[in-house]
Design a protein around this motif. Structure first.
Motif, PDB file in Angstrom:
ATOM      1  N   LEU A 147       0.814  -1.263   0.005  1.00 48.02           N
ATOM      2  CA  LEU A 147       0.107  -0.065   0.101  1.00 48.02           C
ATOM      3  C   LEU A 147       0.726   1.205  -0.103  1.00 48.02           C
ATOM      4  O   LEU A 147       0.698   2.293  -0.594  1.00 48.02           O
ATOM      5  CB  LEU A 147      -1.094   0.071   1.259  1.00 48.02           C
ATOM      6  N   ASN A 148       1.863   1.105   0.698  1.00 51.63           N
ATOM      7  CA  ASN A 148       2.855   2.371   0.777  1.00 51.63           C
ATOM      8  C   ASN A 148       3.581   2.616  -0.605  1.00 51.63           C
ATOM      9  O   ASN A 148       3.490   3.854  -1.434  1.00 51.63           O
ATOM     10  CB  ASN A 148       4.214   2.059   1.595  1.00 51.63           C
ATOM     11  N   VAL A 149       3.736   1.623  -1.336  1.00 50.85           N
ATOM     12  CA  VAL A 149       4.299   1.707  -2.960  1.00 50.85           C
ATOM     13  C   VAL A 149       3.161   2.425  -3.556  1.00 50.85           C
ATOM     14  O   VAL A 149       3.425   3.284  -4.587  1.00 50.85           O
ATOM     15  CB  VAL A 149       4.664   0.443  -3.429  1.00 50.85           C
ATOM     16  N   PHE A 150       1.766   1.872  -3.351  1.00 48.86           N
ATOM     17  CA  PHE A 150       0.883   2.265  -4.413  1.00 48.86           C
ATOM     18  C   PHE A 150       0.585   3.853  -4.065  1.00 48.86           C
ATOM     19  O   PHE A 150       0.317   4.486  -4.923  1.00 48.86           O
ATOM     20  CB  PHE A 150      -0.394   1.500  -3.975  1.00 48.86           C
ATOM     21  N   SER A 151       0.670   4.319  -2.943  1.00 51.88           N
ATOM     22  CA  SER A 151       0.449   5.600  -2.591  1.00 51.88           C
ATOM     23  C   SER A 151       1.382   6.307  -3.053  1.00 51.88           C
ATOM     24  O   SER A 151       0.979   7.738  -3.278  1.00 51.88           O
ATOM     25  CB  SER A 151       0.400   5.667  -0.930  1.00 51.88           C
ATOM     26  N   MET A 152       2.728   6.068  -3.043  1.00 48.18           N
ATOM     27  CA  MET A 152       3.798   6.867  -3.721  1.00 48.18           C
ATOM     28  C   MET A 152       3.564   7.059  -5.029  1.00 48.18           C
ATOM     29  O   MET A 152       3.940   8.223  -5.509  1.00 48.18           O
ATOM     30  CB  MET A 152       5.192   6.038  -3.286  1.00 48.18           C
ATOM     31  N   ILE A 153       3.069   6.151  -5.721  1.00 45.95           N
ATOM     32  CA  ILE A 153       2.871   6.321  -7.095  1.00 45.95           C
ATOM     33  C   ILE A 153       1.894   7.375  -7.576  1.00 45.95           C
ATOM     34  O   ILE A 153       1.718   8.106  -8.378  1.00 45.95           O
ATOM     35  CB  ILE A 153       2.144   4.736  -7.740  1.00 45.95           C
ATOM     36  N   ILE A 154       0.636   7.133  -6.491  1.00 43.42           N
ATOM     37  CA  ILE A 154      -0.359   8.239  -6.683  1.00 43.42           C
ATOM     38  C   ILE A 154       0.385   9.725  -6.241  1.00 43.42           C
ATOM     39  O   ILE A 154       0.123  10.719  -7.119  1.00 43.42           O
ATOM     40  CB  ILE A 154      -1.331   8.210  -5.608  1.00 43.42           C
ATOM     41  N   LEU A 155       1.165   9.695  -5.467  1.00 43.89           N
ATOM     42  CA  LEU A 155       1.901  11.033  -5.344  1.00 43.89           C
ATOM     43  C   LEU A 155       2.667  11.396  -6.511  1.00 43.89           C
ATOM     44  O   LEU A 155       2.681  12.726  -6.674  1.00 43.89           O
ATOM     45  CB  LEU A 155       2.788  10.899  -4.066  1.00 43.89           C
ATOM     46  N   PHE A 156       3.457  10.594  -7.132  1.00 41.57           N
ATOM     47  CA  PHE A 156       4.233  10.974  -8.138  1.00 41.57           C
ATOM     48  C   PHE A 156       3.382  11.591  -9.331  1.00 41.57           C
ATOM     49  O   PHE A 156       3.832  12.378  -9.955  1.00 41.57           O
ATOM     50  CB  PHE A 156       5.120   9.773  -8.486  1.00 41.57           C
ATOM     51  N   LEU A 157       2.206  11.060  -9.431  1.00 46.02           N
ATOM     52  CA  LEU A 157       1.237  11.504 -10.577  1.00 46.02           C
ATOM     53  C   LEU A 157       0.520  13.059  -9.970  1.00 46.02           C
ATOM     54  O   LEU A 157       0.412  13.763 -10.879  1.00 46.02           O
ATOM     55  CB  LEU A 157       0.016  10.649 -10.504  1.00 46.02           C
ATOM     56  N   ILE A 158       0.397  13.194  -8.619  1.00 47.30           N
ATOM     57  CA  ILE A 158       0.009  14.601  -8.068  1.00 47.30           C
ATOM     58  C   ILE A 158       1.008  15.570  -8.364  1.00 47.30           C
ATOM     59  O   ILE A 158       0.595  16.760  -8.445  1.00 47.30           O
ATOM     60  CB  ILE A 158      -0.698  14.259  -6.886  1.00 47.30           C
ATOM     61  N   MET A 159       2.087  15.168  -8.195  1.00 50.46           N
ATOM     62  CA  MET A 159       3.224  16.397  -8.099  1.00 50.46           C
ATOM     63  C   MET A 159       3.469  17.279  -9.194  1.00 50.46           C
ATOM     64  O   MET A 159       3.529  18.570  -8.823  1.00 50.46           O
ATOM     65  CB  MET A 159       4.760  15.513  -7.681  1.00 50.46           C
ATOM     66  N   PRO A 160       3.353  16.707 -10.288  1.00 46.14           N
ATOM     67  CA  PRO A 160       3.444  17.875 -11.394  1.00 46.14           C
ATOM     68  C   PRO A 160       2.229  18.629 -11.487  1.00 46.14           C
ATOM     69  O   PRO A 160       2.525  19.776 -12.151  1.00 46.14           O
ATOM     70  CB  PRO A 160       3.690  16.871 -12.903  1.00 46.14           C
ATOM     71  N   LEU A 161       1.304  18.389 -10.810  1.00 45.43           N
ATOM     72  CA  LEU A 161      -0.199  19.365 -10.950  1.00 45.43           C
ATOM     73  C   LEU A 161       0.326  20.573 -10.425  1.00 45.43           C
ATOM     74  O   LEU A 161      -0.389  21.674 -10.592  1.00 45.43           O
ATOM     75  CB  LEU A 161      -1.152  18.621 -10.185  1.00 45.43           C
ATOM     76  N   TYR A 162       1.204  20.681  -9.499  1.00 49.84           N
ATOM     77  CA  TYR A 162       1.645  22.022  -8.982  1.00 49.84           C
ATOM     78  C   TYR A 162       2.423  23.110  -9.697  1.00 49.84           C
ATOM     79  O   TYR A 162       2.308  24.256  -9.410  1.00 49.84           O
ATOM     80  CB  TYR A 162       2.418  21.834  -7.660  1.00 49.84           C
ATOM     81  N   LEU A 163       2.872  22.354 -10.864  1.00 51.37           N
ATOM     82  CA  LEU A 163       3.365  23.224 -11.899  1.00 51.37           C
ATOM     83  C   LEU A 163       2.455  24.106 -12.516  1.00 51.37           C
ATOM     84  O   LEU A 163       3.004  24.974 -13.192  1.00 51.37           O
ATOM     85  CB  LEU A 163       4.167  22.290 -12.828  1.00 51.37           C
TER      86      LEU A 163
END
Length: 367
Positions: A147-163
């Motif tokens: 679940l930790n790995v899956f949550s980090m994948i979601i975070l990697f997808l969210i990060m660019p949106l702040y650009l």
């Protein structure tokens, strides 16, 4: 007695990267900018870097402790103070883990109440969320790591949106640089304490690692990633909002999502809040698992028995935090406990273990 973990329940060393990052990235991400800006202003990004360096040093101490004791938190205290006192320290840590669980769930409920559904029930959401967490923990430690790995994948997808904020950002808002004293910068570091909390999870997962010595680099890389992520958000926030506006933004990271426009969705911040629950879920799983482990080590009660009871106690507390002020004070209190645990207690234990190790080695040589 040291914890004997079967090989088929252990994880590869590189998974520590995901455990450390997902343990640190939680509720603190959504509003740390206002907290550090109170003291350090737009120099708060310097506080982020200084805090990142400090946690790297503390992680080094943690590994020195673990390598000498070759066990978990319970074994460390038993090594220094004996089995009886170790049970007392485990009880205190159980309370801290419960506090951390409550702050994450209640903090998320507050965001949903303010942004989406004012009548959203903390009790019923807590009940559903904790049932899910208990179910994940029943799957074993490897399920939690997955679940930790899956949550980090979601975070990697969210990060660019702040650009999306970059076209509207003004680097001049960061000027003048180094305009605050060292005291103010370090007050900003203290303000980051709740956000940086989580890396101490290493003190509990060490026995569950295959070749634990090889996990050191992954732990430090996890801390580096977290520091870079907080620095990335801090710089974007300070360039997007003038300093005088920051004080009124409780959740600056959420406010930045308001400018995102997509053809298929009108309010991306709603989707962002819903998605953030996936990022927070491993946080709760890890701390509730830690609480269960401490009960298991101290009183020989199985996780399947202790975890639902601990979750029930957390559920009772959730509705008692009725308003923003109470939630804010509870999160601040938990953050202070975490700061003392990490910045003071870990160095203290580091010194104690070093002294005990020297004494025990001397006794072995004399015998």
């Amino acid at each position: 007695m040291k914890l004997n973990v079967p090989e088929n329940r252990k994880i590869a060393p590189f998974y520590i990267f995901y455990i450390v990052t997902s343990a640190q990235i939680g509720m603190g991400v959504l509003g740390f900018q206002r907290i550090i800006a109170k003291d350090a202003g737009v120099d708060g990004w310097i506080s982020v870097i200084v805090g990142g360096i400090i946690v790297q040093i503390l992680m080094f101490m943690i590994y020195q402790i673990l390598n000498k004791v070759n066990g978990d938190w319970y074994d460390i205290h038993a090594y220094i103070f004996g089995e009886k006192l170790s049970k007392v320290f485990s009880l205190l840590l159980l309370i801290y883990a419960c506090f951390k669980t409550i702050t994450v769930i209640r903090g998320y409920v507050e965001i949903v109440q303010v942004w989406m559904f004012p009548e959203f029930s903390s009790f019923w959401f807590g009940l559903a969320g904790l049932l899910l967490v208990v179910y994940v923990i029943y799957g074993g430690f490897r399920t939690i790591v997955g679940l930790n790995v899956f949550s980090m994948i979601i975070l990697f997808l969210i990060m660019p949106l702040y650009l999306y904020t970059v076209p509207y950002a003004s680097p001049s808002f960061l000027m003048p640089v180094f305009d605050h004293s060292l005291g103010e910068i370090f007050n900003g570091v203290k303000g980051m304490s709740y956000s940086y909390m989580g890396y101490e999870i290493m003190l509990f997962v060490y026995p569950f690692l295959k070749e634990p010595a090889k996990s050191r680099k992954w732990a430090h890389l996890g801390l580096l990633f977290t520091t870079c992520f907080y620095l990335y958000l801090a710089l974007l926030t300070f360039m997007f909002y003038p300093e005088e506006v920051l004080d009124s933004l409780i959740w600056a990271s959420l406010n930045m999502w308001k400018i995102i426009e997509m053809p298929f969705v009108e309010r991306f911040d709603y989707i962002g809040i819903a998605t953030w629950f996936i990022v927070l879920l491993p946080n709760v799983c890890l701390y509730l698992w830690v609480a269960g482990q401490m009960v298991k080590r101290s009183f020989a009660i199985r996780l399947r028995t202790s975890v639902p009871i601990i979750a029930g106690l957390c559920l009772i507390v959730l509705p008692l935090l009725e308003n923003r002020t109470q939630v804010h004070h509870f999160i601040n209190f938990t953050g202070q406990i975490g700061m003392y645990l990490n910045a003071i207690y870990i160095p203290f234990i580091f010194i104690c273990v070093f002294i005990a190790w020297k004494v025990k080695n001397r006794e072995k040589k004399s015998n």
